[in-house]
Motif scaffolding. Sequence first.
Motif, PDB file in Angstrom:
ATOM      1  N   ALA A 137     -29.231  77.302  49.092  1.00  0.00           N
ATOM      2  CA  ALA A 137     -30.095  77.891  48.060  1.00  0.00           C
ATOM      3  C   ALA A 137     -30.009  79.417  48.051  1.00  0.00           C
ATOM      4  O   ALA A 137     -30.215  80.049  47.002  1.00  0.00           O
ATOM      5  N   ILE A 138     -29.709  80.031  49.193  1.00  0.00           N
ATOM      6  CA  ILE A 138     -29.616  81.493  49.258  1.00  0.00           C
ATOM      7  C   ILE A 138     -28.389  81.989  48.506  1.00  0.00           C
ATOM      8  O   ILE A 138     -28.384  83.093  47.958  1.00  0.00           O
ATOM      9  N   TYR A 139     -27.361  81.160  48.460  1.00  0.00           N
ATOM     10  CA  TYR A 139     -26.115  81.566  47.814  1.00  0.00           C
ATOM     11  C   TYR A 139     -26.314  81.519  46.296  1.00  0.00           C
ATOM     12  O   TYR A 139     -26.176  80.485  45.657  1.00  0.00           O
ATOM     13  N   GLY A 140     -26.618  82.679  45.727  1.00  0.00           N
ATOM     14  CA  GLY A 140     -26.914  82.741  44.300  1.00  0.00           C
ATOM     15  C   GLY A 140     -25.703  82.929  43.419  1.00  0.00           C
ATOM     16  O   GLY A 140     -25.832  83.119  42.212  1.00  0.00           O
ATOM     17  N   GLY A 141     -24.524  82.913  44.003  1.00  0.00           N
ATOM     18  CA  GLY A 141     -23.294  83.133  43.256  1.00  0.00           C
ATOM     19  C   GLY A 141     -22.343  83.954  44.098  1.00  0.00           C
ATOM     20  O   GLY A 141     -22.674  84.392  45.205  1.00  0.00           O
TER      21      GLY A 141
END
Length: 200
Positions: A137-141
């Motif tokens: 979830a932390i990986y926003g792109g």
Amino acid sequence: MTQETDEAGLRMFLLGRFEVRAGGDVIIDEVWHHRNAKALLKLLAVQRDRSLHREQVLDAFWASLDPSAAAANLRKILFDLRAEFAARRVAAQVVTIADDMVVLSPAISLDIDEFRSCARAARFARDRLDLYEQAIAIYGGDLLVEDRYAEWTEGPRRELRDLHNDLLIELSQLYAAAADGSRLVQKASRTCSRCRARSL
């Protein structure tokens, strides 16, 4: 912002977007007009120890200038950063020079550090689906998508993207072991759609 903040209250986002926040307030983002100051923050943030030798910074930005002019430009960047944060009542030594090393404050929270830390915790726990989901979830792109053609972003971007993809595979294996295939499809679809949208 009415209350003064120090660098420990700052958070920098590099995944999917570039922002520096103090609490809920955006201090710096991509529309900030000090282009080289933004680039310096980004360059230091993607280093594992958040620092580079001063000569490396000068070469990265002003290789064609004589050393005195390049050094003057670096001093101007540091002045712009101090002035910007002071204007927002942020009492922060965000970037300093010590022993010829240009250093980003270790007190500033980086989303890439949080992502790596959560990924390590998930892999250490091995079977904690919630920890995997938290890391993903932390990986926003992708890292610094607006700088996708900058050579110094390529290695860190690839490393973080590969880690994210590996986490997705490992999470899918955990879902499969838990016989929860429908949850896997829904989660993977939402995650991939979000990352594609933020990487465009």
